[in-house]
Design a protein around this motif. Structure first.
Motif, PDB file in Angstrom:
ATOM      1  N   MET A 253       0.851  -1.155  -0.163  1.00  0.00           N
ATOM      2  CA  MET A 253      -0.021   0.015   0.048  1.00  0.00           C
ATOM      3  C   MET A 253       0.931   1.347   0.120  1.00  0.00           C
ATOM      4  N   LYS A 254       0.446   2.284  -0.717  1.00  0.00           N
ATOM      5  CA  LYS A 254       1.125   3.381  -0.622  1.00  0.00           C
ATOM      6  C   LYS A 254       0.933   4.109   0.633  1.00  0.00           C
ATOM      7  N   ALA A 255       1.919   4.855   0.925  1.00  0.00           N
ATOM      8  CA  ALA A 255       2.004   5.627   2.186  1.00  0.00           C
ATOM      9  C   ALA A 255       1.224   6.859   2.105  1.00  0.00           C
ATOM     10  N   ASP A 256       0.821   7.323   3.027  1.00  0.00           N
ATOM     11  CA  ASP A 256      -0.017   8.621   3.183  1.00  0.00           C
ATOM     12  C   ASP A 256      -1.160   8.980   2.033  1.00  0.00           C
ATOM     13  N   ILE A 257      -1.805   7.946   1.750  1.00  0.00           N
ATOM     14  CA  ILE A 257      -2.866   8.092   0.618  1.00  0.00           C
ATOM     15  C   ILE A 257      -4.286   7.679   1.245  1.00  0.00           C
ATOM     16  N   HIS A 258      -4.081   6.916   2.337  1.00  0.00           N
ATOM     17  CA  HIS A 258      -5.243   6.195   2.844  1.00  0.00           C
ATOM     18  C   HIS A 258      -5.955   6.933   4.080  1.00  0.00           C
ATOM     19  N   PRO A 259      -7.236   6.946   4.264  1.00  0.00           N
ATOM     20  CA  PRO A 259      -7.920   7.683   5.274  1.00  0.00           C
ATOM     21  C   PRO A 259      -7.746   7.134   6.681  1.00  0.00           C
ATOM     22  N   ASN A 260      -7.665   8.208   7.748  1.00  0.00           N
ATOM     23  CA  ASN A 260      -7.702   7.553   9.080  1.00  0.00           C
ATOM     24  C   ASN A 260      -8.686   6.481   9.189  1.00  0.00           C
ATOM     25  N   TYR A 261      -8.615   5.542   9.937  1.00  0.00           N
ATOM     26  CA  TYR A 261      -9.650   4.381  10.167  1.00  0.00           C
ATOM     27  C   TYR A 261      -9.687   3.957  11.612  1.00  0.00           C
ATOM     28  N   PRO A 262     -10.139   4.939  12.458  1.00  0.00           N
ATOM     29  CA  PRO A 262      -9.933   4.421  14.011  1.00  0.00           C
ATOM     30  C   PRO A 262     -11.138   3.911  14.421  1.00  0.00           C
ATOM     31  N   GLU A 263     -11.266   3.191  15.648  1.00  0.00           N
ATOM     32  CA  GLU A 263     -12.199   2.467  16.222  1.00  0.00           C
ATOM     33  C   GLU A 263     -13.188   3.700  16.604  1.00  0.00           C
ATOM     34  N   VAL A 264     -14.436   3.492  16.436  1.00  0.00           N
ATOM     35  CA  VAL A 264     -15.454   4.216  17.007  1.00  0.00           C
ATOM     36  C   VAL A 264     -16.764   3.316  17.495  1.00  0.00           C
ATOM     37  N   ALA A 265     -17.263   4.132  18.716  1.00  0.00           N
ATOM     38  CA  ALA A 265     -18.379   3.454  19.443  1.00  0.00           C
ATOM     39  C   ALA A 265     -19.642   3.752  18.525  1.00  0.00           C
ATOM     40  N   VAL A 266     -20.455   2.675  18.573  1.00  0.00           N
ATOM     41  CA  VAL A 266     -21.649   2.788  17.954  1.00  0.00           C
ATOM     42  C   VAL A 266     -22.733   2.306  18.991  1.00  0.00           C
ATOM     43  N   THR A 267     -23.645   3.332  19.082  1.00  0.00           N
ATOM     44  CA  THR A 267     -25.049   3.290  20.084  1.00  0.00           C
ATOM     45  C   THR A 267     -26.216   3.048  18.946  1.00  0.00           C
ATOM     46  N   CYS A 268     -27.126   1.836  19.045  1.00  0.00           N
ATOM     47  CA  CYS A 268     -28.289   1.811  18.473  1.00  0.00           C
ATOM     48  C   CYS A 268     -29.319   2.388  19.514  1.00  0.00           C
ATOM     49  N   SER A 269     -30.758   2.478  18.684  1.00  0.00           N
ATOM     50  CA  SER A 269     -31.735   3.239  19.393  1.00  0.00           C
ATOM     51  C   SER A 269     -32.198   2.065  20.497  1.00  0.00           C
ATOM     52  N   CYS A 270     -31.986   0.994  20.453  1.00  0.00           N
ATOM     53  CA  CYS A 270     -32.302  -0.263  21.122  1.00  0.00           C
ATOM     54  C   CYS A 270     -31.511  -0.110  22.555  1.00  0.00           C
ATOM     55  N   GLY A 271     -30.607   0.369  22.496  1.00  0.00           N
ATOM     56  CA  GLY A 271     -29.642   0.577  23.734  1.00  0.00           C
ATOM     57  C   GLY A 271     -28.199  -0.457  23.308  1.00  0.00           C
ATOM     58  N   ASN A 272     -28.198  -1.044  22.423  1.00  0.00           N
ATOM     59  CA  ASN A 272     -27.000  -1.948  22.138  1.00  0.00           C
ATOM     60  C   ASN A 272     -25.860  -1.128  21.569  1.00  0.00           C
ATOM     61  N   LYS A 273     -24.808  -1.485  22.310  1.00  0.00           N
ATOM     62  CA  LYS A 273     -23.397  -0.822  22.081  1.00  0.00           C
ATOM     63  C   LYS A 273     -22.588  -1.578  21.432  1.00  0.00           C
ATOM     64  N   PHE A 274     -21.503  -1.384  20.621  1.00  0.00           N
ATOM     65  CA  PHE A 274     -20.517  -1.949  20.159  1.00  0.00           C
ATOM     66  C   PHE A 274     -19.474  -1.032  19.626  1.00  0.00           C
ATOM     67  N   GLU A 275     -18.346  -1.741  18.950  1.00  0.00           N
ATOM     68  CA  GLU A 275     -17.147  -0.978  18.567  1.00  0.00           C
ATOM     69  C   GLU A 275     -16.934  -1.354  17.148  1.00  0.00           C
ATOM     70  N   THR A 276     -16.673  -0.508  16.281  1.00  0.00           N
ATOM     71  CA  THR A 276     -16.175  -0.972  14.930  1.00  0.00           C
ATOM     72  C   THR A 276     -15.171   0.256  14.376  1.00  0.00           C
ATOM     73  N   ARG A 277     -14.750  -0.097  13.220  1.00  0.00           N
ATOM     74  CA  ARG A 277     -13.776   1.024  12.501  1.00  0.00           C
ATOM     75  C   ARG A 277     -14.696   1.805  11.585  1.00  0.00           C
ATOM     76  N   SER A 278     -14.336   3.102  11.528  1.00  0.00           N
ATOM     77  CA  SER A 278     -15.089   4.014  10.564  1.00  0.00           C
ATOM     78  C   SER A 278     -14.027   5.251  10.044  1.00  0.00           C
ATOM     79  N   THR A 279     -14.346   5.436   8.868  1.00  0.00           N
ATOM     80  CA  THR A 279     -13.539   6.649   8.624  1.00  0.00           C
ATOM     81  C   THR A 279     -14.090   8.068   9.128  1.00  0.00           C
TER      82      THR A 279
END
Length: 72
Positions: free
Chosen positions: A1-27
């Protein structure tokens, strides 16, 4: 992969309206609030309602079936 062309892809917390919480990665990079998840969506919970599509198909065939018929 080329350096410095890919977006940052950190882990984020996701909260559903039902109250379920989980973590995934997102730009997106921020915490996400979603409406449905695998814990509350009817398809995954087994509470999915099936529509009477047979009646709709028959109604369509009754109305337009003659247009597609091949003449012998």
């Amino acid at each position: 992969m080329k350096a410095d062309i890919h977006p940052n892809y950190p882990e984020v917390a996701v909260t559903c309206s039902c109250g379920n919480k989980f973590e995934t990665r997102s730009t997106f990079g921020k915490a996400l609030a979603i409406d449905v998840c695998n814990e509350c969506h009817p398809f995954y919970t087994g509470k999915q309602k099936t529509l009477d599509t047979g009646g709709r198909v028959q109604k369509f065939a009754d109305r337009f079936g003659a247009f597609g018929a091949k003449k012998a």
